[in-house]
Design a protein around this motif. Structure first.
Motif: not given
Length: 99
Positions: A9, A12, A52
């Motif tokens: 995460e 990203k 994603d």
């Protein structure tokens, strides 16, 4: 260092932050007027989906690598360690890679 290796995460998020700064600048300079907010919102939604699905993380215990999927190959665009992600490519280069 193992405990401070950033999760997927974070990788990203680093890419999204860099890319959104570029999108914001382009929209601000576009002359859209009141439509700027809508343009930024739509750009953010499209960007989230692209990132994603194309950004991954290779974990090497003490550090991790940010990878982007492009033409069935993974390319390294960043490195994560000590809780931080450092991108090796700027937003313009990543934009080309996301195409």
């Amino acid at each position: 260092m193992t405990f401070t290796n950033p999760p997927l995460e974070d990788h990203k998020a680093a890419v999204k932050t860099e890319y959104m700064a570029m999108i914001d600048e382009e929209i601000d300079n576009s002359g859209l007027g009141k439509l700027k907010t809508i343009g930024k919102g739509l750009g953010g939604m499209i960007l989230d989906g692209a990132i994603d699905s194309r950004i991954s993380r290779a974990n090497y215990i003490a550090f991790s690598l940010t990878q982007i999927q492009r033409n069935n190959e993974k390319e390294i665009i960043g490195i994560g360690f000590f809780g931080n992600v450092f991108l090796l490519a700027d937003a313009e280069e990543m934009r080309e890679k996301l195409k």
